[in-house]
Write a protein that holds these residues in place. Structure first.
Motif, PDB file in Angstrom:
ATOM      1  N   ILE A  63       0.863  -1.185   0.000  1.00 65.98           N
ATOM      2  CA  ILE A  63       0.000   0.000   0.000  1.00 65.98           C
ATOM      3  C   ILE A  63       0.894   1.226   0.000  1.00 65.98           C
ATOM      4  O   ILE A  63       1.802   1.345   0.808  1.00 65.98           O
ATOM      5  N   SER A  64       0.637   2.130  -0.918  1.00 63.22           N
ATOM      6  CA  SER A  64       1.405   3.378  -0.940  1.00 63.22           C
ATOM      7  C   SER A  64       0.765   4.343   0.052  1.00 63.22           C
ATOM      8  O   SER A  64      -0.375   4.746  -0.108  1.00 63.22           O
ATOM      9  N   ILE A  65       1.487   4.665   1.091  1.00 61.34           N
ATOM     10  CA  ILE A  65       0.984   5.564   2.134  1.00 61.34           C
ATOM     11  C   ILE A  65       1.144   7.001   1.645  1.00 61.34           C
ATOM     12  O   ILE A  65       2.241   7.412   1.275  1.00 61.34           O
ATOM     13  N   PRO A  66       0.061   7.767   1.624  1.00 62.24           N
ATOM     14  CA  PRO A  66       0.171   9.154   1.161  1.00 62.24           C
ATOM     15  C   PRO A  66       0.926  10.023   2.165  1.00 62.24           C
ATOM     16  O   PRO A  66       1.098   9.645   3.320  1.00 62.24           O
ATOM     17  N   THR A  67       1.370  11.166   1.716  1.00 66.15           N
ATOM     18  CA  THR A  67       1.981  12.127   2.629  1.00 66.15           C
ATOM     19  C   THR A  67       0.876  13.022   3.176  1.00 66.15           C
ATOM     20  O   THR A  67      -0.093  13.331   2.485  1.00 66.15           O
ATOM     21  N   TYR A  68       1.034  13.404   4.422  1.00 66.38           N
ATOM     22  CA  TYR A  68       0.047  14.239   5.072  1.00 66.38           C
ATOM     23  C   TYR A  68       0.715  14.915   6.256  1.00 66.38           C
ATOM     24  O   TYR A  68       1.466  14.268   6.987  1.00 66.38           O
ATOM     25  N   ALA A  69       0.457  16.193   6.432  1.00 67.22           N
ATOM     26  CA  ALA A  69       1.056  16.931   7.552  1.00 67.22           C
ATOM     27  C   ALA A  69       0.508  16.386   8.869  1.00 67.22           C
ATOM     28  O   ALA A  69      -0.692  16.378   9.093  1.00 67.22           O
ATOM     29  N   SER A  70       1.411  15.897   9.701  1.00 65.77           N
ATOM     30  CA  SER A  70       1.005  15.282  10.954  1.00 65.77           C
ATOM     31  C   SER A  70       2.141  15.365  11.953  1.00 65.77           C
ATOM     32  O   SER A  70       3.312  15.397  11.570  1.00 65.77           O
ATOM     33  N   GLU A  71       1.790  15.370  13.229  1.00 65.75           N
ATOM     34  CA  GLU A  71       2.799  15.349  14.287  1.00 65.75           C
ATOM     35  C   GLU A  71       3.209  13.917  14.624  1.00 65.75           C
ATOM     36  O   GLU A  71       4.103  13.706  15.425  1.00 65.75           O
ATOM     37  N   GLU A  72       2.552  12.949  14.008  1.00 64.94           N
ATOM     38  CA  GLU A  72       2.869  11.550  14.240  1.00 64.94           C
ATOM     39  C   GLU A  72       4.148  11.168  13.498  1.00 64.94           C
ATOM     40  O   GLU A  72       4.491  11.780  12.492  1.00 64.94           O
ATOM     41  N   SER A  73       4.823  10.129  14.012  1.00 65.99           N
ATOM     42  CA  SER A  73       5.967   9.604  13.273  1.00 65.99           C
ATOM     43  C   SER A  73       5.443   8.911  12.013  1.00 65.99           C
ATOM     44  O   SER A  73       4.243   8.645  11.886  1.00 65.99           O
ATOM     45  N   ARG A  74       6.322   8.608  11.103  1.00 65.11           N
ATOM     46  CA  ARG A  74       5.926   7.951   9.853  1.00 65.11           C
ATOM     47  C   ARG A  74       5.255   6.597  10.137  1.00 65.11           C
ATOM     48  O   ARG A  74       4.248   6.256   9.522  1.00 65.11           O
ATOM     49  N   ASP A  75       5.790   5.847  11.089  1.00 68.21           N
ATOM     50  CA  ASP A  75       5.211   4.544  11.434  1.00 68.21           C
ATOM     51  C   ASP A  75       3.838   4.691  12.094  1.00 68.21           C
ATOM     52  O   ASP A  75       2.915   3.925  11.798  1.00 68.21           O
ATOM     53  N   GLU A  76       3.699   5.674  12.979  1.00 71.65           N
ATOM     54  CA  GLU A  76       2.407   5.898  13.629  1.00 71.65           C
ATOM     55  C   GLU A  76       1.360   6.308  12.597  1.00 71.65           C
ATOM     56  O   GLU A  76       0.218   5.852  12.640  1.00 71.65           O
TER      57      GLU A  76
END
Length: 89
Positions: A63-76
């Motif tokens: 699954i290609s994970i989209p980019t999105y502004a978030s304070e979460e880590s990439r794994d979270e």
């Protein structure tokens, strides 16, 4: 004559209560998680692609994970987005 002091007191108390209410604004929290935000900002074609990859569960076609502004880590964020896919697909 007796009503004037009572009216003045009511006016003062009303002003105090209104100013106190204006200061105690609740902090707005987002209603969507970052994963949900990424889902809803994706195009219909992207959503279709995400669901196909999710249903296929093929390691050769992740699954290609989209980019999105978030304070979460990439794994979270990836875990959050995967949970959204569980619900939506």
């Amino acid at each position: 004559m007796r009503h004037a002091p009572v009216l003045a007191m009511v006016a003062v108390l009303s002003a105090v209560l209104l100013s106190a209410c204006a200061q105690d604004k609740p902090e707005l929290r987002p209603t969507r998680s970052a994963g949900e935000g990424a889902w809803y900002e994706s195009s219909t074609a992207d959503r279709h692609e995400y669901c196909e990859a999710y249903r296929a569960h093929d390691p050769q076609r992740p699954i290609s994970i989209p980019t999105y502004a978030s304070e979460e880590s990439r794994d979270e964020f990836a875990d959050d987005f995967y949970n959204v896919l569980k619900k939506k697909c």
